[in-house]
Every structure is written in C-alpha cells, then in structure tokens.
Design an enzyme around this catalytic site. Structure first.
Site, mmCIF file in Angstrom:
data_model
loop_
_atom_site.group_PDB
_atom_site.id
_atom_site.type_symbol
_atom_site.label_atom_id
_atom_site.label_comp_id
_atom_site.label_asym_id
_atom_site.label_seq_id
_atom_site.Cartn_x
_atom_site.Cartn_y
_atom_site.Cartn_z
ATOM 1 N N ASP A 183 -2.460 -0.718 5.865
ATOM 2 C CA ASP A 183 -2.829 -0.177 7.183
ATOM 3 C C ASP A 183 -4.337 -0.255 7.422
ATOM 4 O OD1 ASP A 183 -3.178 1.802 5.198
ATOM 5 O OD2 ASP A 183 -3.218 3.385 6.713
ATOM 6 N N ASP A 213 0.839 -1.196 0.000
ATOM 7 C CA ASP A 213 0.000 0.000 0.000
ATOM 8 C C ASP A 213 0.881 1.256 0.000
ATOM 9 O OD1 ASP A 213 -2.323 1.581 0.327
ATOM 10 O OD2 ASP A 213 -2.091 1.530 2.511
ATOM 11 N N ASP A 251 -0.406 5.031 0.923
ATOM 12 C CA ASP A 251 -0.705 5.942 2.034
ATOM 13 C C ASP A 251 -0.723 5.211 3.359
ATOM 14 O OD1 ASP A 251 -0.991 7.945 0.172
ATOM 15 O OD2 ASP A 251 -3.142 7.620 -0.049
#
Lengths: 182, 182
Positions: free
Chosen positions: B134, B9, B11
């Site tokens: 996240d 990922d 961000d």
C-alpha cells in the site's frame, strides 16, 4: 550509480554464538566442551546433550547476551563507508529472539539503522551483491559473490571462498574494484 | 523451473490497520473518525490527534489484535498453490511488534511457514516477481510487477495498478500466464 550491497549474517558471523553455546553449556552442566569437538558437526550435535542447545535457542536472553565476534564492529563500520550494508538474520524460527536481536544490534552496532536490518526465514528472498554467511543453506541459493565465514560446523565445506576472521573479510573487500553497482 | 514469487505486505494489505486505528482511537478519545476523513492523508495526519496513532504503533498488543483484511486468507491460500508467497513487513522500526506479527500470522494464516516471513526496514532488499503493497516508498524501488492495495492514505497515487480488495487481486493473478519463473 548505487552502491553495491553486502548482506551480512548475525549468528556465527557478527555474534560469536559458538562461544556462547559453550559458555551457557558449561554454566548449566559444569562441562566445558572444547571447541575442537564441534568441528564438522551440525550445530547442536557436537555437544554431549544437543537438546540443551536447542533449549538455549528458545530461552529469552540467549541472543541478547551473545558476545560480539572479534573485529566485526570495526570491519562492518568500515564497509559501510563504501557499501550498502544489510544485516540479514534467519531469526523468524525463534520469534522471542527478534526484538532481542534488534536490541543487540542497537547496543553493539549503533551505527546500523533499523532500515538495514532483515529478519527472515529463507534467505532466498535477499537481493545483494555479496553475502557473508556461515551456512551452506543460505549461500547456496545466492546469486552474488559468496563469502563463507568459518565456524566449527562448516569446517568440512569445500565449495566456498573461506574467511577465518573479520580481518580476512576486510582484506577481501580492500582488494575489490570500485564498489559501485552497475 | 521455480515458481514465481509474490511479496505481500502485512499492514494495510493483510491486516486492516486503518479500521484498527479508528477503533483504538474511538476507544481512547470517544471520537469516531470517519474513514473518508483519512483519504489522501499521510497515515497519522488524518486523525485530530496524530500523536495518539504514533503511540498505538509502539503499544504492546496493537499489532497482535489487528483485524484481518476481508478476503485475504482465502486469496493468499489460493495464491500459495501456484506461487511462492513471502510475507514482507517493514516492521523493524517497531521491535515490540516483531513477535506479535509472527503470532498474528500463525493465528490467522496458519498455512504460512516462518520460512516465508520477512521483517525488514527498507524493502529494497526484497527479490520477487510481484509485490503487493500500500506504500509508494516500498513499490517505487521494486523491479518486478507492482500491485497497489488501496488504502485511504494512498487515495491520490496515480502511478500504480490499483486493487481495491482481495477479490481484485485474485482476479489479476487468475489472468496471469503460466506462473513459472524464467
């Protein structure tokens, strides 16, 4: 049970990019290239000046103004009633095209959510049950069922189930069994 | 045998988007929000004015100027020596961010090809052996091994293997068996 998933390509499948090449080429050079001349030729090479085609691919507005492939809107909308549909475009090579492609989809396929759009490089990352694409480089590594959408550049491919238009795609899915993933 | 694939990922994993929120928020309002205040809060809600955070997400230049997560460049580069690495960002919700994210990757991770970048909506389409993310919404539907990258918003997640920084990620992969897909 989840719905089966179809990954659908944009250029050469939902967007009639070849007509768009021919149109922009004629506007720039005055020469109308007959589509038959492109048969079996890798995409830019069928045009007298292939460099111009490469230039179009990097020109802002080119992808935004591409015409819609005839029959694609109705067919995709109908498929979405029974399948999980993802639009998968190998567009990251042309970063300026990314927001244009989202806008194009929002205009012409407003029933498709941003959640179901994928812009990638290699399509090997895609997990789906069916892939509709005009390129061997995308279909070759796909584990599910492969549907080749006819375009001049792929006229000589022999190893795939070939579909010449969206009516044929719709007919194929109409004959599929209960569209539920196992 | 093919290499095993890692989906990473952007961000909150490669880009330190929380520091960037705090920084932009302070510049706009004069208020420096302590990172502890964001613990366990859904992303925009930890800030006194969450609407401002939503505004930043749609502001040109926001993603382009995000700081790099400490240690990510060295760790990703090292992983690429033994694994097939794809960068997978759920960015299509913010179309203006797409070209910015390609530029950001080209600047900070110049060793990653456009071929290995994916911008999507739902990450359910992603096929890989490992996913570093996240967000529960991304990890939950992933069939491979899930690595949760710690961020304030996920402080209360208990169901994933948690990694607080890139050094811990590197240590995890150093302990993995021969990195070849079966």
């Amino acid at each position: 049970m989840a719905r089966k998933r179809i990954a659908i390509d944009m250029d050469g499948v939902m967007a009639d990019i070849v007509s768009h090449y021919i149109d922009w080429y004629a506007k720039r050079t005055g020469e109308l290239v007959p589509v038959e001349r492109l048969n079996g030729m890798p995409e830019p090479t069928g045009f007298p000046n292939g460099e111009l085609i490469r230039e179009f691919l990097h020109t802002p507005g080119f992808f935004r103004t591409a015409p819609v492939m005839p029959g694609s809107q109705e067919a995709v909308k109908a498929l979405m009633e029974e399948y999980e549909v993802f639009i998968v475009s190998a567009a990251v090579e042309f970063p300026q095209s990314l927001s244009e492609k989202v806008e194009w989809l929002n205009e012409h396929f407003p029933f498709i959510s941003w959640k179901n759009m994928v812009f990638c490089g290699l399509k090997t990352i895609v997990q789906a049950d069916y892939m509709i694409d005009d390129y061997d480089k995308n279909l070759r590594y796909f584990n599910g069922e492969r549907l080749l959408f006819s375009q001049p550049h792929n006229a000589n491919y022999t190893e795939y189930n070939r579909f010449d238009n969206w009516e044929q795609i719709a007919a194929f899915f109409a004959k599929q069994a209960v569209p539920l993933a196992s």
